[in-house]
Design an enzyme around this catalytic site. Structure first.
Site: not given
Length: 286
Positions: A151, A245
């Site tokens: 990520e 998220e």
């Protein structure tokens, strides 16, 4: 067809809160995927892993894993014991994923999440350490038929990979088809010069995409250029998961970890807010 998911931190205050009931909850809210925590995964014995797999199949929900290494698990650390701890954790994660029928883990798993270094000069050596560690780790993921995704996260949350270009360079050096790329709009908003260029560069190696507003609310409650973002995803033919998220709950380990020390929004109608955001995302994908 993109599966639309949501991170478990959207619902819990502490990392080890029971996440099993969330499989049914995200199904009821209309999502296709639950992104839950590696610590919770590794707390399960084989019976628990089978239970997770079975419940996900019953609910027709995909599962994926979120993971952030702690400073004492940093695979880029100059301290061997810290590198070994991180490598061991990630290897255990690969085995548990296979047993639970989970294909991907994504996150800050190449160095410490919220870890710091004392000077820029340290980065090069830590980069080399992380590459060597990931080469070893990737073989376990290959053997288990699962994937680990790097990520790209902002400079305030890690010291090693802050841009898509850095992530691509990292993948080039690791040289494993089981190590993929994970972009996140919240982090891109801080570090990149464009939302378009990183997606164009990353798309063939991108296995996961996080969507969050500039303020970490759910999509549609901030000022992100969503049409541009989704148009670019469609242009490159990205068909893998897209997961929101939102971090809007102050308090507990989760709130502290994401530096949330104020009331972000009225949570009295939170689940309906999530449903409205999900509808917004689906409208962008049409």
């Amino acid at each position: 067809m993109n599966k639309i998911g949501i991170h478990y931190g959207s619902f819990v205050s502490n990392w080890m809160d029971d996440q099993f009931p969330l499989i049914r909850k995200v199904k009821e809210l209309g999502f296709d995927l639950l992104e839950f925590g590696s610590d919770f995964l590794l707390s399960q014995d084989d019976e628990g892993l089978l239970k997770l797999k079975t419940e996900a199949e019953v609910q027709n929900i995909d599962l994926t894993i979120s993971l952030g290494l702690t400073p004492d698990q940093d695979i880029g650390s100059p301290i061997r014991a810290e590198r070994e701890a991180g490598k061991s954790l990630l290897k255990q994660t690969a085995v548990a994923m296979r047993k639970a029928g989970i294909s991907d883990v994504s996150g800050i798993l190449y160095c410490a999440w919220n870890g710091k270094i004392n000077s820029y000069d340290e980065k090069s050596k830590r980069w080399d350490n992380s590459i060597a560690s990931m080469k070893e780790i990737s073989k376990v993921f290959e053997d288990n038929g699962v994937y680990i995704n790097v990520e790209v996260a902002n400079r305030f949350e890690n010291y090693l990979i802050n841009t898509c270009d850095e992530a691509l360079a990292y993948l080039d050096q690791v040289e494993s088809e089981h190590v993929g790329l994970h972009l996140d709009t919240f982090h891109m908003n801080i570090e990149e010069e464009s939302f378009v260029t990183p997606i164009l560069k990353a798309h063939k190696r991108m296995r996961y995409f996080h969507i969050g507003e500039n303020n970490r609310k759910m999509p549609g409650l901030g000022m992100m250029p969503w049409k541009t973002i989704f148009d670019t995803l469609k242009f490159v033919g990205y068909s893998r998961p897209i997961s929101m998220e939102p971090f809007v709950r102050p308090g507990g380990e989760v709130g502290s970890a994401v530096s949330l020390y104020r009331e972000m929004m009225d949570l009295s109608d939170y689940e309906n807010d999530l449903k409205r955001s999900l509808a917004f995302v689906k409208s962008m994908l049409k």
